[in-house]
Design a protein around this motif. Structure first.
Motif, short mmCIF file in Angstrom:
data_model
loop_
_atom_site.label_atom_id
_atom_site.label_comp_id
_atom_site.label_asym_id
_atom_site.label_seq_id
_atom_site.Cartn_x
_atom_site.Cartn_y
_atom_site.Cartn_z
N THR A 50 -31.77 59.19 8.62
CA THR A 50 -33.23 59.30 8.56
C THR A 50 -33.89 57.96 8.89
O THR A 50 -34.99 57.93 9.45
N ALA A 51 -33.22 56.85 8.58
CA ALA A 51 -33.75 55.54 8.96
C ALA A 51 -33.72 55.36 10.47
O ALA A 51 -34.67 54.82 11.07
N ILE A 52 -32.64 55.81 11.11
CA ILE A 52 -32.54 55.72 12.57
C ILE A 52 -33.67 56.51 13.23
O ILE A 52 -34.27 56.09 14.23
N ILE A 53 -33.99 57.67 12.65
CA ILE A 53 -35.09 58.48 13.17
C ILE A 53 -36.44 57.87 12.80
O ILE A 53 -37.37 57.84 13.61
N GLY A 54 -36.54 57.36 11.57
CA GLY A 54 -37.83 56.96 11.03
C GLY A 54 -38.37 55.64 11.54
O GLY A 54 -39.59 55.48 11.68
N ILE A 55 -37.50 54.67 11.81
CA ILE A 55 -37.98 53.35 12.21
C ILE A 55 -38.76 53.41 13.53
O ILE A 55 -39.86 52.86 13.62
N PRO A 56 -38.25 54.06 14.59
CA PRO A 56 -39.08 54.18 15.81
C PRO A 56 -40.39 54.93 15.56
O PRO A 56 -41.43 54.57 16.12
N ALA A 57 -40.34 55.97 14.70
CA ALA A 57 -41.57 56.71 14.38
C ALA A 57 -42.55 55.82 13.64
O ALA A 57 -43.77 55.87 13.89
N PHE A 58 -42.07 54.99 12.73
CA PHE A 58 -42.93 54.05 12.00
C PHE A 58 -43.63 53.10 12.96
O PHE A 58 -44.84 52.85 12.86
N ILE A 59 -42.86 52.57 13.90
CA ILE A 59 -43.45 51.64 14.89
C ILE A 59 -44.50 52.36 15.73
O ILE A 59 -45.59 51.80 15.99
#
Length: 337
Positions: A318-327
């Motif tokens: 979920t971090a791999i998915i979430g970090i680009p989405a956060f940016i």
């Protein structure tokens, strides 16, 4: 009236499609892993259970609890994230970024390593206490200064408390190597090895949180118009904020208690949900619940397959998915300014 009806019909249709996708991902979660099973084996394990079949035993003892746990925590964290974003009027807010998950994690690690507590009901209560303490601390820190509570200040307060709780947690684990072995895999966020008994201990609180979130969804629409506008329309804003805060603590605390701090679900999912639901919380809440469950199930399936025969904790995926989405969300907010 016709436009309203057609709009609502499209949203209902979207929920129906989402529910079918959720069922498909639940079955996929039961079929795929270190040992890949056929979908017919999964189906027959429910309709024609054979206690001599290894496939049926794997499904019923391991895959079913794991799939249901992933779906439950995904729905809970997504709904909690939607409510936090509504309260703060900040698309970058979620239980992880505001330190709520880290507060719950810290209290659980303290209970396990320092108090030798292993009872899940007790740890669940401890998790709620940590989540509540973190939420109150973020609110108080974010309210300091002349401007009061602002979206930027609450994010900064959450980041500071997240770092503080994380440091305390790591410090306790460094001093207790046995405790490190017991909780390290859990601290990354994982649904592996969870049993139906573990899920059953927190599921009533989760279900109550989902129902309560739907109950205050209309009031959340008014609250997001702004404090002055909501009060002018006769809303008791303090009561709604308190109710939303309790729901957030219940959903985030119960999720952390059973699976650890699975990050970015509360950040990413409500943003995706708004694409389908608009800004109406009567639709954002159910869309967030469905999409959150689907996303965690998909992340858990990927975590089992990406380095097969080993597996990653679902929190890593979920971090791999979430970090680009956060940016992407952060850049979008900056561009609007």
């Amino acid at each position: 009236m016709e436009r309203l009806f057609s709009g609502n019909l499209a949203k209902v249709s979207g929920l129906a499609i989402g529910f079918l996708l959720l069922i498909a991902f639940v079955f996929a979660s039961m079929a795929y892993g270190i040992t890949t099973l056929s979908w017919s084996d999964v189906f027959h394990s429910f309709t024609q259970y054979d206690e001599t079949s290894n496939a049926h035993i794997i499904v019923q003892t391991s895959r079913v609890p794991r799939a249901f746990t992933a779906a439950a925590i995904g729905a809970s964290l997504a709904v909690a994230g939607a409510l936090i974003q509504g309260l703060t009027r900040n698309p970058l807010a979620d239980p992880n970024i505001l330190g709520i998950n880290y507060g719950a994690s810290f209290m659980i690690v303290f209970a396990v390593t320092q108090l030798s507590i292993s009872s899940l009901p007790v740890l669940t209560g401890v998790s709620f206490g940590g989540a509540a303490a973190a939420a109150i601390a973020v609110y108080l820190l974010g309210s300091l200064g002349r401007d009061g509570l602002t979206p930027l200040k609450i994010i900064l307060a959450g980041a500071a408390l997240s770092a503080l709780f994380s440091s305390f947690t790591q410090g306790m684990l460094v001093l207790d190597e046995q405790g490190l072995n017991e909780v390290m895999f859990w601290l990354t966020g994982s649904v592996a090895g969870r049993s139906m008994e573990m899920l059953s201990a927190v599921l009533p609180m989760m279900v109550a949180g989902w129902i309560a979130a739907m109950w205050i969804s209309r009031q959340m629409n008014v609250l997001t118009m702004g404090e002055d506008t909501a009060q002018g329309l006769g809303q008791r804003t303090l009561l709604i904020k308190l109710a939303a805060g309790l729901i957030i603590v219940a959903l985030a605390g119960s999720s952390v208690a059973v699976a650890g701090p699975v990050g970015f679900i509360g950040l990413v999912v409500p943003t995706i949900a708004r694409v389908f639901s608009g800004n109406d919380y009567r639709w954002i809440i159910p869309y967030s619940a469905l999409l959150g469950a689907i996303l965690v199930l998909a992340a858990d399936i990927a975590a089992r397959l990406v380095i097969r025969p080993e597996e990653l904790p679902v929190g890593v995926m979920t971090a791999i998915i979430g970090i680009p989405a956060f940016i992407a969300i952060a850049r979008k907010g900056i561009d609007k300014k």
